[in-house]
Design a protein around this motif. Structure first.
Motif, short mmCIF file in Angstrom:
data_model
loop_
_atom_site.label_atom_id
_atom_site.label_comp_id
_atom_site.label_asym_id
_atom_site.label_seq_id
_atom_site.Cartn_x
_atom_site.Cartn_y
_atom_site.Cartn_z
N PRO A 1 22.89 43.70 52.33
CA PRO A 1 23.15 43.69 53.79
C PRO A 1 21.88 43.76 54.63
N MET A 2 20.87 44.51 54.15
CA MET A 2 19.61 44.57 54.89
C MET A 2 18.93 43.21 54.94
N ILE A 3 18.95 42.52 53.80
CA ILE A 3 18.34 41.18 53.76
C ILE A 3 19.11 40.23 54.68
N TYR A 4 20.42 40.33 54.66
CA TYR A 4 21.24 39.45 55.52
C TYR A 4 20.98 39.74 57.00
N GLN A 5 20.91 41.02 57.36
CA GLN A 5 20.65 41.37 58.75
C GLN A 5 19.24 40.95 59.16
N GLY A 6 18.28 41.08 58.23
CA GLY A 6 16.94 40.64 58.53
C GLY A 6 16.88 39.15 58.82
N SER A 7 17.60 38.36 58.05
CA SER A 7 17.64 36.92 58.31
C SER A 7 18.38 36.61 59.60
N THR A 8 19.40 37.41 59.92
CA THR A 8 20.13 37.19 61.16
C THR A 8 19.26 37.45 62.38
N SER A 9 18.38 38.44 62.29
CA SER A 9 17.56 38.81 63.45
C SER A 9 16.55 37.73 63.83
N ILE A 10 16.24 36.82 62.94
CA ILE A 10 15.26 35.77 63.25
C ILE A 10 15.94 34.40 63.36
N GLN A 11 17.24 34.42 63.63
CA GLN A 11 17.97 33.17 63.81
C GLN A 11 18.11 32.85 65.29
N THR A 12 18.38 31.60 65.58
CA THR A 12 18.69 31.14 66.93
C THR A 12 19.90 30.23 66.86
N GLY A 13 20.58 30.09 67.99
CA GLY A 13 21.77 29.26 68.05
C GLY A 13 22.85 29.93 68.85
N SER A 14 24.07 29.53 68.61
CA SER A 14 25.22 30.10 69.31
C SER A 14 26.39 30.18 68.34
N LEU A 15 27.42 30.92 68.76
CA LEU A 15 28.58 31.08 67.90
C LEU A 15 29.31 29.75 67.70
N GLU A 16 29.30 28.88 68.72
CA GLU A 16 29.98 27.59 68.61
C GLU A 16 29.20 26.62 67.74
N ASP A 17 27.88 26.56 67.95
CA ASP A 17 27.06 25.60 67.20
C ASP A 17 26.53 26.15 65.89
N GLY A 18 26.66 27.46 65.72
CA GLY A 18 26.15 28.08 64.50
C GLY A 18 24.73 28.60 64.68
N LYS B 1 20.90 29.33 62.93
CA LYS B 1 19.97 28.86 61.92
C LYS B 1 18.72 29.72 61.92
N VAL B 2 18.14 29.91 60.73
CA VAL B 2 16.91 30.69 60.61
C VAL B 2 15.75 29.86 61.14
N THR B 3 15.20 30.29 62.25
CA THR B 3 14.05 29.60 62.87
C THR B 3 12.83 30.51 62.99
N TRP B 4 12.89 31.67 62.35
CA TRP B 4 11.79 32.63 62.38
C TRP B 4 11.39 32.98 63.82
N HIS B 5 12.42 33.25 64.61
CA HIS B 5 12.22 33.55 66.03
C HIS B 5 12.03 35.06 66.18
N PHE B 6 10.80 35.53 65.96
CA PHE B 6 10.52 36.97 66.03
C PHE B 6 10.49 37.48 67.46
N ALA B 7 10.49 36.57 68.42
CA ALA B 7 10.49 37.01 69.82
C ALA B 7 11.76 37.76 70.17
N PRO C 1 21.89 37.89 66.51
CA PRO C 1 20.44 38.11 66.34
C PRO C 1 19.92 39.31 67.12
N THR C 2 20.34 39.45 68.38
CA THR C 2 19.88 40.60 69.17
C THR C 2 20.38 41.91 68.58
N ALA C 3 21.63 41.94 68.16
CA ALA C 3 22.18 43.16 67.56
C ALA C 3 21.44 43.53 66.28
N ALA C 4 21.16 42.54 65.45
CA ALA C 4 20.43 42.81 64.21
C ALA C 4 19.01 43.29 64.50
#
Length: 308
Positions: free
Chosen positions: A46-63, A65-71, A278-281
């Motif tokens: 779960p930690m690995i999954y949440q870590g990948s979620t935190s650096i994703q971008t997109g929306s619930l409708e479009d899905g 994706k991991v874009t390494w968005h550390f901002a 992503p923000t929650a993670a």
């Protein structure tokens, strides 16, 4: 002249057999395997999954994706830093209150309770037999505006002081920081009492007698003997209280208002209502990192590194 008898031939030495492998050398590892699998499945993955979620971008409708968005981390901290600060303050206040209330109780159970020790211990852990939610909701009745608690505080002019400190508002306690801290203190008090009692019970009573023989006053005995020897319990109790209190959201949700929202409430809202994963993670990871840093510094300053 006597005949010389020949010595019997020596028997050949038995061949040395190679030492047998210890059959039980793998037993400790097999015993650890269930715990390791549990940690991997329910903590590491779960930690690995949440870590990948935190650096994703997109929306619930479009899905997503991991874009390494550390901002996302910087945006989350810059927007919700008041909730982080508020969570730390509320958790610290509840921890201090639990220590002030729990230490005398633990001391009483360890040294003065006698045959009533087991009964008092049952009363300490009895709240655990009731749902956390029900216990918190009960405080809404206790702190009701027309209840006896608020009436007594008004009579004693305690609310005037808390209003000046900004912990209450007007003549009410509910939906104020004081109500949230009271709920946190009540719900996590057993986590403070139990480690303190365990630490105090291990102190040899003869040390108190020796201090008395050396003409030490009771307060001096407590300051020089009892409290230093109970420091492992103090550190353990404060950690067990502060860590869950900092991430709690039930007390702030039920006993507080929009002005008393903690970071746990923000994470819950981001995950379940706004659906901004992503923000929650990112907020969850920042909270975990902040607590880990504070705990490490606290343990090092208290001189109890053996607890980690």
């Amino acid at each position: 002249m006597a005949a010389v008898t020949e010595a019997p031939p020596l028997a050949p030495a038995p061949e040395e057999k190679p030492p047998r492998k210890r059959r039980g050398r793998w037993t400790p590892y097999w015993l650890l395997l269930p715990g390791i699998l549990w940690l991997i499945i329910f903590f590491a993955l779960p930690m690995i999954y949440q870590g990948s979620t935190s650096i994703q971008t997109g929306s619930l409708e479009d899905g997503y994706k991991v874009t390494w968005h550390f901002a996302t981390y910087w945006d989350a901290v810059s927007e919700y830093w008041p909730q982080f600060v508020r969570s730390g303050l509320y958790a610290a206040a509840a921890t201090i209150l639990c220590l002030l209330l729990g230490y005398p109780l633990a001391y009483l159970i360890a040294f003065r309770a006698g045959r009533w020790r087991n009964l008092i211990m049952i009363l300490v852990i009895a709240p655990f037999f009731t749902s956390f939610l029900i216990r918190t909701l009960a405080w809404k009745t206790i702190l009701a505006d027309s209840g006896p608690v608020v009436g007594a505080l008004n009579t004693l002019h305690v609310l005037d002081v808390t209003n000046w400190l900004g912990w209450t508002s007007g003549d009410r306690v509910l939906a104020t920081p004081l109500a949230v801290v009271c709920g946190l203190t009540y719900n996590f008090l057993p986590f403070m009492v139990l480690p303190l009692y365990t630490s105090l019970e291990r102190i040899d009573g003869r040390l108190h007698e020796a201090a008395g023989d050396l003409y030490a006053k009771p307060f001096t005995t407590f300051r020089k003997v009892t409290f230093p020897l109970s420091m492992p319990g103090v550190v353990s109790g404060t950690l067990l209280t502060f860590i869950p209190a900092a991430g709690d959201y039930v007390n702030a949700e039920l006993l507080g208002s929009t002005d008393t929202r903690m970071i746990g409430n923000v994470i819950q809202t981001q995950f379940l209502r706004i659906l901004d994963y992503p923000t929650a993670a990112a907020l969850s990871f920042v909270l975990m990192a902040a607590i880990l840093a504070m705990v490490t510094i606290y343990i090092r300053k208290s001189g109890t590194e053996d607890l980690v």
